[in-house]
Scaffold this motif. Sequence first.
Motif, PDB file in Angstrom:
ATOM      1  N   ILE A 190      44.022  34.940  38.120  1.00 46.60           N
ATOM      2  CA  ILE A 190      42.883  34.781  39.197  1.00 46.60           C
ATOM      3  C   ILE A 190      41.824  35.839  39.073  1.00 46.60           C
TER       4      ILE A 190
ATOM      5  N   ILE B  65      40.935  37.898  44.368  1.00 47.50           N
ATOM      6  CA  ILE B  65      41.629  37.317  45.659  1.00 47.50           C
ATOM      7  C   ILE B  65      41.271  38.085  46.837  1.00 47.50           C
TER       8      ILE B  65
ATOM      9  N   PRO C  47      42.131  32.638  47.007  1.00 48.75           N
ATOM     10  CA  PRO C  47      42.003  32.830  45.228  1.00 48.75           C
ATOM     11  C   PRO C  47      40.400  32.539  44.758  1.00 48.75           C
TER      12      PRO C  47
END
Length: 343
Positions: free
Chosen positions: A274, A277, A286
Amino acid sequence: LESLDVREAAQIDPRGFLENLLRYPGVIIDEFQYVPALLSYIQVIVDTEKKAGFFILTGSQNFLMNQSITQSLAGRVGILTLLPLSMKELQQASLLPLLIDDALFRGSYPRIFESNALEPQYIYPSYIQTYIERDVRSIINITNLNLFKKFIGLCAGRIGQLLNISSLANDCGISVPTAKSWLSILESSYIIFLLQPHHKNFSKRLVKSPILYFYDTGIVCSLLTIEASTQLQFHYLRGLLFENYIISDIQKQFYNYAKNPTTFFWRDSHGNEIDCIIEKANSLIPIEIKASMTMNSSFLKNLSYWLELSGEEKGVLVYAGNENLQIRDIAIKAWKTFNVFDL
């Protein structure tokens, strides 16, 4: 205190210099790190006059500012971090470029947006050279400034990538301790920042190295010898430049509200990742970042995987298009409309 005449007056008679300013309703002292002795006298005035916010001190060398402040003004000062212009600030002034490649190329330094300013390809090389010869030389004795410039250029070629200090040092021809020292200088002077990995593992092995980004993509383009926004269309780093642009803007949004960024990235040993975050009090959000102007369902793969793994309820995709959409639990945001505090 950039002016040598004003600086000399402050150095020769700091008490008289400051007392002469007390007749005004407030004072801004720019580049105050050139005369750190002023801070001791300011401390006395602050304690006796009790005028909150009377002195506003600004400076381009954060490393010197904090050292001076901790010695003289601890408990008497509020510190704000002022980065290059955010997208919101540019939009409010009707200065945000219409095309994303123009935004990446121009960067966000105020001088670029002056009505009579030179084009970025002429301004940034001079800025980089001045930064190296003046600011860097004032902090550390670097005998080979060209080698330090090469080091910055190598960093620019590694944006959005896991930091490998050994590889960086080897490619530059310097030692690992020197590379660490130079990275620290670039961080302290707000040229680069390191996005740390999120610590919560969800029973997965995680990458532990940070990712390197620059605060300004205009500087990156200059270091990569990109001379026009049209050259970005097929550039191999375009996707990472867009990712850098969005993540640096997230940092700016936090700092502009006097908040420390609570931003991380997530990547496991299987290549699931990801881009960013955001950690809030009771949740993790995310954010995936894609440089395409056209929405594609494959962009949601990593977000869907992470949401299922973490049990969180919503994710965000920021892309280079112009439409805002909602697909199940994922908000799709056009790059110009993305605001951390709307999440």
